[in-house]
Design an enzyme around this catalytic site. Structure first.
Site, PDB file in Angstrom:
ATOM      1  N   ASP A 102       0.974  -1.079  -0.065  1.00 44.34           N
ATOM      2  CA  ASP A 102       0.017   0.005  -0.128  1.00 44.34           C
ATOM      3  C   ASP A 102       0.875   1.338  -0.101  1.00 44.34           C
ATOM      4  OD1 ASP A 102      -2.289   1.534   0.190  1.00 44.34           O
ATOM      5  OD2 ASP A 102      -2.172   1.587   2.376  1.00 44.34           O
TER       6      ASP A 102
ATOM      7  N   ASP B 299      -0.156   4.864   1.468  1.00 41.06           N
ATOM      8  CA  ASP B 299      -0.027   5.810   2.791  1.00 41.06           C
ATOM      9  C   ASP B 299      -0.154   4.882   3.836  1.00 41.06           C
ATOM     10  OD1 ASP B 299      -0.978   8.278   1.454  1.00 41.06           O
ATOM     11  OD2 ASP B 299      -2.848   6.917   0.874  1.00 41.06           O
TER      12      ASP B 299
END
Length: 557
Positions: free
Chosen positions: A110, A112
């Protein structure tokens, strides 16, 4: 629930053990227990401490119980090895399941709070902007603007009762932890909580049954970005309550959720970060080092994020360099997780070098290209990357990890930045001594509860009060409002339960990978099942033996 740090401590400057109650008087009842043969499973060469049996307790029960208390406290103090806590640090990778990195060929990420970690300054910006939206867009009273952001009020993993307007902490068994229910910014008395929930602390499964933590009446906040949202909910509730203004808690919840959503949808957060990357992005050089090491060892890398390309591109150039895409075999932006993992209809779209959408059908996922949307089923079909040879890193247990582990058999790794502060607390003398003594005192109470005369009951009340004080002290070491994100009074938290369920390994940040070679095997530190406890050394050594002395529990059949 056993915390490994609970059975060890640290430091040579520990206070001497305290003695409580009358001094122990020797009696004819002080007979040694029969010796256990050396070689007993799990206790080779170790003999249990000799204690007086309950069946031969002296007439003065109070003296007897306090003598057992003092013996136990001395045992706990003597058995905590000095300096041991130096072995625990926030750069460790912790295992829930056995993972051999030699078997992992593909690493997914991912963006963030995984590839990019953000400073706390971002929370303040999100809160202030959403608060202003409440006032200017939803016409909330101007007085709410007087509430500044409270950095250490909320903690990840809390639940919010939408209809009652209560923020609370729930354990792994769906029970509310007493002392952690807040209406606005004020804690609610336990008696009032019991009345509101029909005489129980239990939250029924059907109220919080959503797979992604979104039940019809109770929502769990699992996203790190949700900490400002929890604080704003508490602040808005507090304003109406303290000013005695009638309001609907359901409307307030929806308005705050929409105000927080506007911060993201209108691109404010992306703008702030891109305008001052040095202020908001942390440890970017470590992210670069991790990616460089993986690629140099022949690993394939991919990125699946909900963030837009322009935002990811700017951040990755800041951390890794303008050629950051060379590290990744596949890059997918605006993936719309968790729907990306369950929706088999939405197709991939390709973006050109300017970030504009292309029209052609996607028949392959090529290195150097940027893709938008799509779904995991097409991703698996086009890449062939399946099963335990894939390890995916994310911060959100539901949106990032749950489906991948349960439905697709990928290995999963949770990024938990809170570990850095939590491990600092666990490493203190105060925590180690208090938690170890709390466990030992609880074990002592379990074994001594057969004494039910008035004197013994008075001693038990004193022990119970001390137990409650120890629990409160341990909680306050982490967060005075909600305590640790991993434990409640005596159980794992709801967050901790799902961390164990949805992640094979977990760590503070990606940089923890730099401490291990890529053929390292992570082994979980298994704690005993309740019926296995007598065979485990840590249970014997802390004085918290879960198996009662047979003489003391002889009434149980």
């Amino acid at each position: 629930y056993s915390h490994r740090a609970a059975v060890i401590g640290c430091g040579d400057d520990r206070p001497a053990p305290l003695s409580h109650g009358p001094p122990h008087r020797s009696t004819s009842a002080d007979k040694k227990r029969p010796k256990e043969p050396v070689g007993t499973p799990g206790v080779t060469g170790v003999r249990r401490r000799s204690f007086t049996s309950a069946t031969a307790a002296p007439v003065d029960k109070r003296s007897y119980l306090w003598s057992r208390y003092n013996d136990m406290k001395k045992l706990v103090h003597d058995l905590i090895p000095p300096g041991t806590c130096n072995l625990l640090n926030s750069s460790t990778i912790f295992a829930n399941n056995e993972v051999n990195l030699a078997e992992v060929d593909i690493y997914g990420f991912d963006y963030d709070y995984t590839l990019a970690l953000y400073s706390n300054a971002l929370d303040t910006m999100i809160y202030n902007t959403a608060r202003d939206f409440l006032i200017e867009h939803f016409k909330y009273p101007e007085g709410i603007r007087k509430y500044d952001y409270i950095p250490n009020f909320a903690a990840r993993g809390l639940h919010y009762d939408i209809q009652k307007g209560l923020l609370m902490k729930i354990d792994a068994f769906h029970y509310i932890q007493s002392g952690t229910v807040y209406r606005g910014l004020s804690p609610m008395p336990d008696e009032e909580v019991l009345q509101l929930y029909g005489g129980t602390y239990h939250i029924p499964l059907q109220q919080d049954s959503g797979f992604y933590g979104k039940g019809p009446k109770v929502k769990q906040f699992m996203d790190i970005f949700s900490i400002p949202e929890m604080t704003l909910l508490a602040v808005a509730n507090d304003f109406f309550i303290t000013n005695d203004i009638p309001y609907d808690p359901v409307h307030l919840f929806r308005d705050v959720s929409e105000a927080i959503g506007m911060v993201h949808l209108k691109g404010y957060m992306y703008k702030w970060v891109m305008e001052d990357l040095d202020k908001f992005i942390l440890r970017g050089e470590e992210t670069h080092a991790v990616l460089h090491r993986l690629v140099n060892n022949g690993k394939k890398l991919f990125l699946i994020t909900n963030s837009p390309f322009s935002f990811v591109d700017k951040g990755m150039m800041h951390m890794v360099g303008k050629n950051w895409r060379d590290f990744f075999d596949v890059v997918i932006v605006q993936a719309d997780k968790p729907h990306f993992f369950t929706d088999c209809i939405k197709p991939f779209r390709r973006l050109d070098g300017n970030g504009d959408l292309r029209w052609e059908k996607i028949n392959s996922l090529d290195k150097g290209q940027i893709y938008k949307q799509g779904n995991l089923f097409d991703f698996l079909r086009l890449t062939g990357w399946r099963g335990s040879k894939v390890l995916y890193f994310g911060d959100h247990l539901y949106s990032d990890l749950a489906d991948l582990m349960l439905r697709h058999g990928w290995r999963t790794a949770a990024i938990v930045p809170e570990l850095e502060q939590e491990t600092k607390v666990v490493c203190t003398d105060r925590y180690a001594l208090n938690l170890t003594w709390l466990q030992a005192l609880t074990g002592l109470m379990e074994r001594m509860q057969t004494h039910r005369d008035p004197e013994s009951k008075q001693v038990f009340r004193e022990w119970q009060n001390e137990r409650e004080e120890l629990r409160a002290m341990i909680k306050n070491l982490f967060n005075p409002h909600f305590g640790s994100i991993f434990r409640t009074r005596h159980n794992p938290t709801y967050f901790s339960r799902h961390l164990c369920r949805f992640s094979d390994i977990y760590m503070t940040s990606l940089s923890c990978l730099l401490n291990y070679d890529l053929s390292y095997t992570f082994y979980p530190r298994r704690t005993p099942l309740q019926h296995e406890a007598p065979l485990w050394m840590d249970q014997l050594c802390t004085g918290c033996m879960k198996t009662p002395y047979l003489e003391e529990m002889s009434h149980i059949r």
